[in-house]
Enzyme design. Sequence first.
Site: not given
Ligand code: SAH
Length: 399
Positions: A216, A232, A254-255, A304, A344
């Site tokens: 970040r 994400f 995000d979803s 991510d 990850c």
């Molecule tokens: N980058 C973030 C962490 C990401 S964790 C940070 O630094 O805090 C992964 C995220 O992906 C989660 O919030 C989850 O809700 C989301 N997610 C999972 N599958 C998804 C999809 N198909 N479309 C959108 N978001 C999704």
Amino acid sequence: MLTITLKPGKEKSLLRRHPWIFSTAIAHIDGKPEEKHKPGATAVVQAADGRFLARAAHSPASHIRARVWTFRESEAVDHALIKRRIQQALAWRVHSIADTDAVRLIFGEADGFPGLVVDSYGGKNGWLVCQFQSAGVEAWKVPIVQALIAETGCANVYERSDASVREREGLPLVTGVLAGAEPPDEILITENGVRYAVDVRRGHKTGFYIDQRDNRRLVMEHAAGRTVLNCFCYTGGFSLAALKGGATHVISIDSSGEALQTGQRNMALNGFNDAQAEWRDADVFKALRSLREQGQHFDLIVLDPPKFAATPQQVERAARAYKDINLLGLQLLRPGGLLFTYSCSGAISAELFQKIIAGAATDAGVDTRILRRLSAGSDHPMTTHFPEGEYLKGLLLQR
Ligand code: SAH
């Protein structure tokens, strides 16, 4: 005393100091019946010829039947070991982590606590949030919590042992207060000068993706004057960092509606201009396609995603998913633009991840170069003998 005797030849991985003993490697287990059935009981692990290999925590229900506490015959598994290892883990964090009050204090095997995660939010006056993910650390929960309180000076400890890996250990999913006060709905933390609200009771994992702190910061350093797409985004970790770094506009996808709400709350906490940020509740796979159809482009993109491959069997499918989003991401990138892309999945090696990205670039018909290789922060150490621990890997690419 509990003794685990391995089948001939099965001592090899332990001699290489891999800390797991799989049920298939075991010839027989000897001890009193009550000891044999007690999850987390300390066992001596020996080779077929009786040679000492390790002391390990026995997990009767798990495929990973025992996890090593120590390879040293002279080292006892006791309260002193727990205290010593916590002190050592804390000393490293104090030395290596700055500009934040969200820190991973204990990271499993690499800190000598197989299956234990302890995150600290808000320092001494905040909360420690723990995940006990194996029978061994579960059995030592009380002394671990006592030692954590004594060594950190933080009296509030909350448990988030609700990860599904517990089920594979035959342990129930539990959450709740272990010591001190119930956590509030939001604990405010400050990372690299950005304030974030963390909900340790209902958020993902222990509430915040602490592992991406350095990444970040890197986004912050490269965001000035750029348009950003953060896929994400969870609670907007990268989005807020980009705005702090001077991004002109950020779209975050995000979803999870709840995560997006916290993202907007984080905007207010930092006094950022709402007109510069758009929060979209959508599936990233679909959203990237529609952005491409609309002919949109960005100067900086973050991908991510969650762990696409939870097991080695899922690697192939996961590879296709990683390729898909990275192909789209590269196409949405303006020439000269930056892509911060991550995996990850412990089952996807850094080497394989790079190959997937190369395939995505080929199919996208774009030239890319790797500017940097990325990983989790130094509060997420890995043991050299345990490649499974190296789960987060990333690349900074330029189109
Ligand atoms: N980058 C973030 C962490 C990401 S964790 C940070 O630094 O805090 C992964 C995220 O992906 C989660 O919030 C989850 O809700 C989301 N997610 C999972 N599958 C998804 C999809 N198909 N479309 C959108 N978001 C999704």
